[in-house]
Design a protein around this motif. Structure first.
Motif, PDB file in Angstrom:
ATOM      1  N   PHE A 106       0.837  -1.023   0.014  1.00 52.33           N
ATOM      2  CA  PHE A 106      -0.139   0.039  -0.036  1.00 52.33           C
ATOM      3  C   PHE A 106       0.910   1.185  -0.189  1.00 52.33           C
ATOM      4  O   PHE A 106       2.049   1.227   0.166  1.00 52.33           O
ATOM      5  CB  PHE A 106      -0.893   0.189   1.223  1.00 52.33           C
ATOM      6  CG  PHE A 106      -1.996  -1.199   1.340  1.00 52.33           C
ATOM      7  CD1 PHE A 106      -2.868  -1.308   0.494  1.00 52.33           C
ATOM      8  CD2 PHE A 106      -1.549  -2.078   2.336  1.00 52.33           C
ATOM      9  CE1 PHE A 106      -3.649  -2.218   0.384  1.00 52.33           C
ATOM     10  CE2 PHE A 106      -2.432  -3.002   2.394  1.00 52.33           C
ATOM     11  CZ  PHE A 106      -3.421  -3.178   1.339  1.00 52.33           C
ATOM     12  N   ALA A 154       0.862   3.833   2.109  1.00 51.25           N
ATOM     13  CA  ALA A 154       1.330   4.288   3.337  1.00 51.25           C
ATOM     14  C   ALA A 154       2.314   3.264   3.948  1.00 51.25           C
ATOM     15  O   ALA A 154       2.866   3.555   5.063  1.00 51.25           O
ATOM     16  CB  ALA A 154       0.227   4.325   4.097  1.00 51.25           C
ATOM     17  N   ALA A 168       3.168   1.819   7.564  1.00 50.56           N
ATOM     18  CA  ALA A 168       2.203   2.590   8.603  1.00 50.56           C
ATOM     19  C   ALA A 168       0.857   2.115   8.414  1.00 50.56           C
ATOM     20  O   ALA A 168       0.008   2.249   9.430  1.00 50.56           O
ATOM     21  CB  ALA A 168       2.363   4.089   8.261  1.00 50.56           C
ATOM     22  N   HIS A 169       0.502   1.378   7.170  1.00 48.04           N
ATOM     23  CA  HIS A 169      -0.819   1.015   7.095  1.00 48.04           C
ATOM     24  C   HIS A 169      -1.015  -0.238   8.022  1.00 48.04           C
ATOM     25  O   HIS A 169      -0.328  -1.233   8.105  1.00 48.04           O
ATOM     26  CB  HIS A 169      -0.820   0.343   5.446  1.00 48.04           C
ATOM     27  CG  HIS A 169      -2.263   0.395   5.094  1.00 48.04           C
ATOM     28  ND1 HIS A 169      -3.037  -0.596   5.619  1.00 48.04           N
ATOM     29  CD2 HIS A 169      -2.907   0.775   3.938  1.00 48.04           C
ATOM     30  CE1 HIS A 169      -4.416  -0.533   4.775  1.00 48.04           C
ATOM     31  NE2 HIS A 169      -3.999   0.449   3.843  1.00 48.04           N
ATOM     32  N   PRO A 170      -2.419  -0.114   8.753  1.00 44.89           N
ATOM     33  CA  PRO A 170      -2.459  -1.190   9.650  1.00 44.89           C
ATOM     34  C   PRO A 170      -2.726  -2.417   8.869  1.00 44.89           C
ATOM     35  O   PRO A 170      -2.395  -3.462   9.672  1.00 44.89           O
ATOM     36  CB  PRO A 170      -3.840  -0.792   9.985  1.00 44.89           C
ATOM     37  CG  PRO A 170      -4.140   0.625   9.733  1.00 44.89           C
ATOM     38  CD  PRO A 170      -3.315   0.998   8.520  1.00 44.89           C
ATOM     39  N   PHE A 171      -2.933  -2.578   7.521  1.00 47.46           N
ATOM     40  CA  PHE A 171      -2.931  -4.122   7.043  1.00 47.46           C
ATOM     41  C   PHE A 171      -1.601  -4.604   6.831  1.00 47.46           C
ATOM     42  O   PHE A 171      -1.386  -5.617   6.382  1.00 47.46           O
ATOM     43  CB  PHE A 171      -3.718  -4.117   5.820  1.00 47.46           C
ATOM     44  CG  PHE A 171      -5.302  -4.022   6.213  1.00 47.46           C
ATOM     45  CD1 PHE A 171      -5.622  -4.707   7.284  1.00 47.46           C
ATOM     46  CD2 PHE A 171      -6.118  -4.056   5.080  1.00 47.46           C
ATOM     47  CE1 PHE A 171      -7.105  -4.831   7.738  1.00 47.46           C
ATOM     48  CE2 PHE A 171      -7.722  -4.171   5.349  1.00 47.46           C
ATOM     49  CZ  PHE A 171      -7.882  -4.518   6.650  1.00 47.46           C
TER      50      PHE A 171
END
Lengths: 195, 598
Positions: free
Chosen positions: B242, B244, B247-250
């Motif tokens: 992704f 981000a 930092a992306h929660p996934f």
């Protein structure tokens, strides 16, 4: 040079199949069996409907909900556009945004005095941060309680339930999952939520 | 700074110290072709790779042939990645129906170069551009291969020191295969399963659309993330699924996954320092490199962390809490995730740029100036603080050559390192590598700061190359400098407030990455060949010892001084002046843009 092209093509093909197709498909197959909930996005259902993911934040604007942090992802918490604001520390836009948000926050939360927790009015790196800090939840508790016409003390256990502390006591920071907290609120005090 | 923040940093460092020797021993066995505990399970796969690719396992290569194999492999890999991207509309596993127009030729070129050179600079945002097939069959593959190629080069250079009076430095194809099959693949499998157990997604479904509590439609992105995330960290690639990134929660859902991702970044680079000592039959030499890297790492993190905790004085004046309290992290939270806070984010920023990883768990563009100086300086000094897989070790050995050369000049003796005389050829090659990278960064960054194009033209539709910036003033200059440093350093992280998806930036950054990779590796392989041909001489009372604190100090000094001499003027115009302006409360208007100092 040219006699190295043959092995180069063949090994690239081989590794494409091995690491680009077999490896991810095998991991997909295994995780779909042993961790299906996590592998499919840690989705949360409420009343038979999927209302979001435990890991992806949502925008909350109503006073009876705890609010998330500002988000730079699309128009806010857009799962197809994860990003931070990318505003540098000397950017006028950043200062203007925070200034306006502080003013709005003071208006919405007249009972809270003192400095605003840093996370609550800053945009996260992903734009999808599902959490706020415990201090940010505490800063909003009077507003939510009065909007729901309940005693603020009654909300504290709900916050505690949606909270996580540092992993093993030293990794990361304590945090409150906003979606989980607001779902619990709707369940415990549903009347006001549907006004 | 908080106690728990400092403890997390120190425990992390302790874990790295603890895994260095076992990882190193395993790597030595793998690259020596000796039996390891994984051979019963994986030896067949190694053999199949050789058979299907027409590789002779027992063949040794001269440094020129080794380089040619590497270049041929990289060129073919580039073509594969380029073509797969361009054809994504016609290939399977494309549930969001991403077409070919979003993958324009210049973007596809940039991305292909980026992943083949282990940079993983991303001018695109994964969730809105690439099909699952491209992410898997093009990008994940290169995450393995470019990492394994970097490790191969490092091992070949070490052989230059450990062998004597021979013409060969190993076999590229064999080193590539062993690194992939025995090291990267097993670590990625374990890593992917762990990450998924914590919430990293792994599926092939189209994006989900849900209705939120307040009744708004929200897209929940999907995809095979865990399998790519694991190799992204282990191979120090850093290209997120992704936009981000971590930092992306996934990609990075919990502080625990974050900690393990940090360990994954340093695990192989740290192990390689031990491999070096072991292969040259003096483990003290490896620990000396390890100590140098550790020193520079700890300095970096303890500059970055307090700077971030100090926060942004302008926002503090507006009413935000900048001190850490029991219930919140304080500091500069713009661009950071609550679960990571200040300490964990500062640690990640330092580690990902010490190594040439480039994954980020916070938005580097929003770092305070002195904290942003740390990643910028780490990248500009060549990412030799543990560094990328392989790249860190060969980069640090290059600095070791420069260091003993400088020491030799001071005492008027022909320098020696690991019993090899360091002569004209080695020093020339080391300087070539250093200068090529620095020139690429500074020239392209300088050009992009002044060059203009016709508005709505092909090269840069916004007109001037600086019109692509989000931030004005010195911070805007930092964005440009960071981009080209990140490219040539093969790091791939970004001060992301710069739109680099235009032909001008895609092509210049692509060239920048190629120069930083190949004009660094090939001189080093030449040095390896020259070193391998030399006799190993016994050390005498006049030999400068390269395993003690004096050498550690000298080596760390050389890294810092070479970096400072080369980049100080540029850094002074960027983060350093920005720091003083920030402390005095100076703000810069955002877009529309009128030049750096408008």
């Amino acid at each position: 040079m040219w006699n190295q092209i043959g092995p180069a093509v063949r090994i690239t093909l081989f590794f494409t199949v091995l690491t680009g197709i077999i490896y991810p498909l095998a991991i997909t197959g295994v995780t779909q069996v042993i961790f299906p909930h996590q592998a499919n996005g840690s989705l949360i259902t409420s009343g038979g409907k999927v209302v979001g993911s435990r890991l992806i934040g949502q925008t909350f604007t109503k006073p009876e909900y705890f609010h998330s942090r500002p988000s730079a992802a699309g128009n806010g918490y857009d799962g197809t556009a994860s990003t931070g604001s990318n505003l540098g520390p000397t950017n006028q836009k950043l200062a203007d945004r925070v200034k306006a948000d502080v003013a709005q926050f003071r208006k919405d939360n007249p009972h809270f005095t003192g400095p605003v927790p840093a996370d609550l009015l800053t945009a996260s790196g992903s734009g999808l941060d599902p959490d706020i800090s415990p201090a940010s939840a505490a800063a909003q508790i009077d507003r939510v309680a009065s909007a729901r016409r309940v005693d603020a003390a009654k909300l504290e256990p709900l916050i505690a339930e949606a909270s996580k502390s540092r992993t093993l006591g030293f990794m990361g920071e304590p945090r409150v999952n906003v979606l989980q907290l607001n779902l619990a609120l709707d369940r415990a005090f549903p009347r006001a939520a549907t006004r | 700074m908080t106690a728990s923040g400092i403890i997390e940093i120190l425990i992390y460092f302790g874990v790295i110290v603890a895994i260095t020797k076992p990882m190193g021993l395993f790597l030595v066995a793998v690259y020596d072709g000796r039996r390891t505990f994984l051979h019963p399970a994986l030896r067949w796969l190694e053999t199949v790779t050789y058979k299907s690719s027409g590789i002779r396992e027992d063949e040794e290569q001269h440094w020129t042939r080794y380089s040619i194999s590497l270049i041929a492999f990289s060129a073919i890999s580039f073509l594969f990645v380029y073509v797969i991207q361009r054809l994504q509309a016609y290939l399977p596993l494309n549930p969001q129906n991403f077409g070919t127009p979003v993958m324009a030729p210049d973007l596809a070129f940039n991305t292909a170069v980026s992943f083949v050179t282990n940079t993983n600079w991303q001018s695109y945002s994964g969730e809105s551009t690439l099909s699952y097939f491209v992410q898997m069959a093009a990008l994940t593959v290169q995450n393995f291969c470019s990492g394994a190629a970097g490790m191969a080069v490092a091992v070949a250079l070490v052989r230059g020191f450990s062998r004597q009076q021979t013409k060969t430095i190993g076999n590229f194809w064999v080193d590539l295969t062993r690194g992939t099959v025995y090291v990267l693949l097993p670590l990625s499998i374990i890593g992917a399963l762990f990450l998924c157990s914590q919430g990293v997604i792994q599926n092939l479904k189209p994006n989900d659309v849900v209705t939120t509590l307040e009744g708004v439609k929200q897209v929940i992105p999907m995809g095979p993330v865990a399998s790519q995330e694991a190799i992204k960290m282990v191979g120090t690639n850093g290209g997120g699924f992704f936009g981000a990134n971590s930092a992306h929660p996934f990609e990075n859902p919990t502080p625990f996954t974050n900690f393990i991702q940090l360990v994954m970044i340093f695990s192989i680079p740290a192990g390689l320092t031990y491999l070096f000592g072991r292969m040259v039959k003096d483990t003290r030499q490896g620990w000396a490199l390890f100590a140098t890297m550790s020193l520079l790492f700890l300095i970096g993190v303890f500059v970055c962390y307090p700077a971030e905790q100090h926060g942004n004085p302008i926002l503090t004046n507006l009413g935000l809490e900048s001190a850490a309290t029991a219930g919140q992290a304080g500091g500069n939270m713009e661009g950071k995730e609550v679960r990571f806070g200040i300490a964990t984010s500062a640690l990640f920023t330092t580690v990902t740029t010490d190594a040439s990883c480039g994954a980020v768990n916070n938005a580097h563009d929003s770092l305070t100036p002195l904290a942003g100086l740390v990643p910028l300086f780490n990248i500009e000094t060549g990412e030799v603080i543990f560094g990328g897989v392989g790249a860190g070790l060969y980069g640090m050995l290059l600095f070791a050559i420069v260091a003993v050369f400088i020491a030799g000049l001071m005492v008027g003796r022909t320098p020696e390192y690991i019993g090899k005389k360091i002569e004209q050829k080695e020093v020339k090659m080391a300087m070539l590598a250093l200068i090529a990278t620095a020139a690429s960064i500074l020239i392209f960054a300088g050009l992009s700061s002044v060059i203009g194009f016709s508005k709505n033209g092909y090269w840069n539709p916004a007109g001037a190359a600086i019109a692509n910036l989000t931030n004005n003033g010195p911070h805007g200059f930092s964005e440009i400098l960071y981009a080209f440093a990140s490219g040539a350093g093969n790091n791939g992280s970004a001060f992301a407030g710069i739109n680099t998806n235009t032909p001008w930036y895609n092509l210049t950054l692509g060239l920048d990455m190629l120069i930083g990779r190949f004009l660094f590796i090939i001189p080093l392989l030449a040095a390896a060949g020259s070193l391998a041909a030399k006799k190993r001489i016994a050390s005498t009372a006049g030999t400068f010892p390269t395993h003690g604190p004096l050498f550690v100090g000298l080596l760390a000094g050389v890294v810092v001084i070479v970096g400072a001499l080369t980049y100080f003027p540029a850094l002074a115009l960027g983060p350093i002046v920005e720091h003083f302006l920030l402390e005095s409360g100076k703000l810069f208007a955002s877009l529309p843009f009128g030049g750096f100092w408008s």
